[in-house]
Design a protein around this motif. Structure first.
Motif, PDB file in Angstrom:
ATOM      1  N   ARG A   1       9.156  17.791  -1.416  1.00 48.95           N
ATOM      2  CA  ARG A   1       8.688  16.485  -1.891  1.00 48.95           C
ATOM      3  C   ARG A   1       9.508  16.013  -3.093  1.00 48.95           C
ATOM      4  NH1 ARG A   1       4.754  12.661  -2.444  1.00 48.95           N
ATOM      5  NH2 ARG A   1       4.175  12.107  -4.581  1.00 48.95           N
ATOM      6  N   GLN A   2       9.768  16.922  -4.042  1.00 45.87           N
ATOM      7  CA  GLN A   2      10.572  16.556  -5.201  1.00 45.87           C
ATOM      8  C   GLN A   2      11.973  16.112  -4.774  1.00 45.87           C
ATOM      9  OE1 GLN A   2      10.153  20.290  -7.343  1.00 45.87           O
ATOM     10  NE2 GLN A   2       8.999  19.265  -8.976  1.00 45.87           N
ATOM     11  N   ALA A   3      12.559  16.839  -3.850  1.00 44.96           N
ATOM     12  CA  ALA A   3      13.902  16.490  -3.378  1.00 44.96           C
ATOM     13  C   ALA A   3      13.898  15.139  -2.677  1.00 44.96           C
ATOM     14  CB  ALA A   3      14.414  17.576  -2.435  1.00 44.96           C
ATOM     15  N   GLY A   4      12.822  14.849  -1.924  1.00 45.34           N
ATOM     16  CA  GLY A   4      12.729  13.547  -1.255  1.00 45.34           C
ATOM     17  C   GLY A   4      12.631  12.403  -2.250  1.00 45.34           C
ATOM     18  N   ILE A   5      11.820  12.598  -3.299  1.00 45.24           N
ATOM     19  CA  ILE A   5      11.723  11.564  -4.333  1.00 45.24           C
ATOM     20  C   ILE A   5      13.071  11.357  -5.006  1.00 45.24           C
ATOM     21  CG2 ILE A   5      10.647  10.959  -6.537  1.00 45.24           C
ATOM     22  CD1 ILE A   5       8.180  12.519  -5.647  1.00 45.24           C
TER      23      ILE A   5
ATOM     24  N   SER B   1       0.831  -1.215   0.000  1.00 45.24           N
ATOM     25  CA  SER B   1       0.000   0.000   0.000  1.00 45.24           C
ATOM     26  C   SER B   1       0.863   1.262   0.000  1.00 45.24           C
ATOM     27  CB  SER B   1      -0.930  -0.004   1.214  1.00 45.24           C
ATOM     28  OG  SER B   1      -0.184  -0.060   2.423  1.00 45.24           O
ATOM     29  N   ASP B   2       2.048   1.205   0.663  1.00 48.67           N
ATOM     30  CA  ASP B   2       2.948   2.360   0.658  1.00 48.67           C
ATOM     31  C   ASP B   2       3.428   2.664  -0.754  1.00 48.67           C
ATOM     32  OD1 ASP B   2       2.737   2.609   3.401  1.00 48.67           O
ATOM     33  OD2 ASP B   2       4.484   1.354   3.797  1.00 48.67           O
ATOM     34  N   VAL B   3       3.759   1.608  -1.480  1.00 47.14           N
ATOM     35  CA  VAL B   3       4.236   1.788  -2.852  1.00 47.14           C
ATOM     36  C   VAL B   3       3.124   2.339  -3.737  1.00 47.14           C
ATOM     37  CG1 VAL B   3       5.218   0.626  -4.867  1.00 47.14           C
ATOM     38  CG2 VAL B   3       5.924  -0.063  -2.570  1.00 47.14           C
ATOM     39  N   ILE B   4       1.936   1.744  -3.631  1.00 52.25           N
ATOM     40  CA  ILE B   4       0.809   2.207  -4.449  1.00 52.25           C
ATOM     41  C   ILE B   4       0.466   3.661  -4.121  1.00 52.25           C
ATOM     42  CG2 ILE B   4      -1.648   1.856  -4.928  1.00 52.25           C
ATOM     43  CD1 ILE B   4      -1.164  -1.133  -4.438  1.00 52.25           C
ATOM     44  N   GLY B   5       0.639   4.018  -2.849  1.00 56.30           N
ATOM     45  CA  GLY B   5       0.347   5.386  -2.433  1.00 56.30           C
ATOM     46  C   GLY B   5       1.241   6.425  -3.077  1.00 56.30           C
ATOM     47  N   LEU B   6       2.374   6.017  -3.620  1.00 53.84           N
ATOM     48  CA  LEU B   6       3.247   6.959  -4.302  1.00 53.84           C
ATOM     49  C   LEU B   6       2.612   7.499  -5.577  1.00 53.84           C
ATOM     50  CD1 LEU B   6       6.678   5.087  -4.032  1.00 53.84           C
ATOM     51  CD2 LEU B   6       6.044   7.186  -2.827  1.00 53.84           C
ATOM     52  N   GLY B   7       1.680   6.735  -6.141  1.00 58.74           N
ATOM     53  CA  GLY B   7       1.089   7.120  -7.422  1.00 58.74           C
ATOM     54  C   GLY B   7       1.795   6.399  -8.557  1.00 58.74           C
TER      55      GLY B   7
ATOM     56  N   VAL C   1       5.134   8.003 -10.036  1.00 54.68           N
ATOM     57  CA  VAL C   1       6.360   7.786  -9.278  1.00 54.68           C
ATOM     58  C   VAL C   1       6.779   6.319  -9.363  1.00 54.68           C
ATOM     59  CG1 VAL C   1       7.440   7.920  -6.996  1.00 54.68           C
ATOM     60  CG2 VAL C   1       5.843   9.707  -7.733  1.00 54.68           C
ATOM     61  N   ILE C   2       5.813   5.405  -9.354  1.00 54.29           N
ATOM     62  CA  ILE C   2       6.143   3.984  -9.499  1.00 54.29           C
ATOM     63  C   ILE C   2       6.836   3.738 -10.837  1.00 54.29           C
ATOM     64  CG2 ILE C   2       5.160   1.668  -9.776  1.00 54.29           C
ATOM     65  CD1 ILE C   2       2.978   2.490  -7.780  1.00 54.29           C
ATOM     66  N   ALA C   3       6.342   4.384 -11.895  1.00 52.32           N
ATOM     67  CA  ALA C   3       6.979   4.243 -13.204  1.00 52.32           C
ATOM     68  C   ALA C   3       8.406   4.782 -13.171  1.00 52.32           C
ATOM     69  CB  ALA C   3       6.158   4.975 -14.270  1.00 52.32           C
TER      70      ALA C   3
ATOM     71  N   THR D   1      12.074   7.689   1.989  1.00 62.96           N
ATOM     72  CA  THR D   1      12.098   6.334   2.536  1.00 62.96           C
ATOM     73  C   THR D   1      11.223   5.393   1.713  1.00 62.96           C
ATOM     74  OG1 THR D   1      12.460   7.223   4.764  1.00 62.96           O
ATOM     75  CG2 THR D   1      11.695   4.950   4.595  1.00 62.96           C
ATOM     76  N   VAL D   2      10.021   5.821   1.378  1.00 63.39           N
ATOM     77  CA  VAL D   2       9.108   4.953   0.628  1.00 63.39           C
ATOM     78  C   VAL D   2       9.629   4.712  -0.793  1.00 63.39           C
ATOM     79  CG1 VAL D   2       6.765   4.686  -0.245  1.00 63.39           C
ATOM     80  CG2 VAL D   2       7.139   5.689   2.002  1.00 63.39           C
ATOM     81  N   VAL D   3      10.128   5.760  -1.442  1.00 63.36           N
ATOM     82  CA  VAL D   3      10.668   5.592  -2.796  1.00 63.36           C
ATOM     83  C   VAL D   3      11.858   4.636  -2.773  1.00 63.36           C
ATOM     84  CG1 VAL D   3      11.866   6.765  -4.685  1.00 63.36           C
ATOM     85  CG2 VAL D   3       9.842   7.805  -3.656  1.00 63.36           C
TER      86      VAL D   3
END
Length: 352
Positions: free
Chosen positions: A201-205, A104-110, A113-115, A233-235
Motif C-alpha cells: 500500500r505504501q509503495a502504491g501511494i 468519493s474515491d478521493v475522500i476514501g483515501l483519508g 493521504v489527501i494532505a 491509480t486513485v492517488v
C-alpha cells in the motif's frame, strides 16, 4: 498600359467568387487533412498500446509523431489541422479526464493521504519554479515543467501551455522531458520501494504520488502488486483533480497581467472552459448515474483525443529544436523528479 495588365491591377475590377472561396477551401482541407493524420497516428498508437500495455499510447503517439516529423517532410498546408488537434482536441480530452475520477474515491483515501497529495502538487510546483529560476529558465518554461512533473504529465503540460500561451519550443521540450523521466520512474519506483522496505500500500501511494503520467503510475503500480495498483491509480487521479485548481490560478494570474480592454487586447477567461468541463465531468461521474458502459466509452474517447493531440505535438518536434534547448531544462526535469518523489515518500512515511 495594356488592357491585360489593367485587368490584373485594376482595384475596381470585380473578384470572381471562386477566388474568394479558394483560401477558405484550402484551410478547410488543411484542417481535415491534419485531423485525419492525427487520427491515424492515434489509432496506430492505441493499437500498439493494446498489445504493449506497459507503454502509454500518449508516449507512443508523441514518439511516432516526432519520428515522422524528422523522417518525412510534413506539408505545411495541413498545419491548421495539427493546431486544431494539439489545442482543441486536447482540451476536450482533458475535460473528459474528469470521468475517471469520483469525489468519493478521493475522500476514501483519508485526509492524511489527501494532505500528502496537495503537498506534492503545491510544494512540487513551488520547488520546481524556484529551481528553474536559479537555472535562468523563462517563467513559462518553468510553469510547464512544474505542472507536468507535479500534476499529470503531458496533459498538464499542454493544458498549462494553453493557459499561459507558451511557445511551441517550450511546450515540446516539457512534453519530451515528461515522457523520458516519467518512463524512467516506472521501474525505478518499484525497485526503490522494495529496497526501502515499503508495504504494498505504501509503495502504491508513492507511485501514484510521484510518477508523472497516469498510465506510467498504473504501470508501476501493476509491477508492485494488485493492492498497490488500486491505490496508485486513485492517488494519481487525486493529483489530476488538482489540475483544475492550478489552471484556474494560472488563468486568473494571466488575466491580472494581460492588461485591460479593447478588442485587440481581450482578457483571457477567469477560469478556462476546459477546466470547468473537467469539474463537471468529475461531478457527473460522482453522481453514480452514468452507466459503466458510458463511462468506459467516454474514457476510450478521452484517451483517443489525448493520443491524437500528443501525435500532433510530436509532429512539431525537430531534432534541431531539441539540440538548441540546451541542458538547463533537462537539469530542471531531473531535479523536479527527485523533489516530487522525495515529497511523496516523506508524506507516505508520515501518514502510514
Amino acid at each position: 498600359m495594356s488592357s491585360d495588365v489593367r485587368q490584373v491591377t485594376d482595384p475596381e475590377r470585380p473578384v470572381h467568387p471562386e477566388a474568394r472561396t479558394r483560401p477558405a477551401r484550402t484551410r478547410r482541407a488543411g484542417v481535415a487533412a491534419g485531423i485525419a493524420l492525427c487520427g491515424a497516428g492515434a489509432a496506430a498508437a492505441m493499437v500498439i498500446g493494446h498489445f504493449v500495455p506497459a507503454v502509454s499510447p500518449l508516449l507512443i503517439a508523441i514518439v511516432a509523431g516526432a519520428l515522422l516529423a524528422n523522417l518525412v517532410m510534413v506539408p505545411g498546408w495541413i498545419r491548421p489541422g495539427l493546431d486544431f488537434s494539439s489545442k482543441r482536441l486536447l482540451r476536450v480530452g482533458v475535460a473528459l479526464l474528469g470521468l475517471r475520477l469520483m469525489f468519493s474515491d478521493v475522500i476514501g483515501l483519508g485526509w492524511g493521504v489527501i494532505a500528502v497529495v496537495v503537498s506534492i502538487v503545491v510544494l512540487g510546483i513551488a520547488g520546481t519554479m524556484y529551481a528553474g529560476k536559479l537555472l535562468g529558465l523563462s517563467w513559462t518554461q518553468r510553469v510547464l515543467i512544474a505542472c507536468g512533473f507535479s500534476i499529470c504529465g503531458a496533459a498538464a503540460v499542454a493544458a498549462a501551455g494553453g493557459v499561459v500561451d507558451a511557445d511551441d519550443e517550450e511546450l515540446l521540450t516539457a512534453v519530451a522531458l515528461v515522457v523520458v523521466f516519467g518512463t524512467m520512474m516506472i521501474p525505478a519506483v518499484p525497485l526503490l520501494a522494495n529496497v526501502i522496505g515499503l508495504s504494498e500500500r505504501q509503495a502504491g501511494i508513492w507511485a501514484g504520488g510521484s510518477i508523472h503520467e497516469v498510465a506510467q503510475a498504473v504501470a508501476a503500480g501493476g509491477i508492485i502488486g494488485g493492492a498497490a495498483l488500486a491505490v496508485a491509480t486513485v492517488v494519481k487521479l487525486a493529483r489530476v483533480l488538482m489540475l483544475a485548481l492550478v489552471m484556474a490560478y494560472l488563468g486568473a494570474r494571466r488575466r491580472r497581467t494581460a492588461g485591460g480592454g479593447g478588442a485587440d487586447n481581450a482578457q483571457p477567461p477567469l477560469v478556462p472552459v476546459f477546466v470547468l468541463g473537467f469539474l463537471v465531468c468529475v461531478a457527473l461521474r460522482s453522481t453514480g448515474l452514468l452507466p459503466q458502459v458510458v463511462v468506459d466509452q467516454a474514457q476510450w474517447i478521452q484517451t483517443a483525443l489525448l493520443t491524437a493531440a500528443m501525435f500532433a505535438l510530436g509532429l512539431g518536434v525537430r531534432v534541431s529544436l531539441l539540440r538548441s534547448v540546451g541542458s538547463r531544462p533537462i537539469v530542471l526535469a531531473g531535479l523536479s523528479t527527485v523533489w516530487v518523489a522525495a515529497i511523496a515518500l516523506a508524506g507516505v512515511l508520515l501518514v502510514t
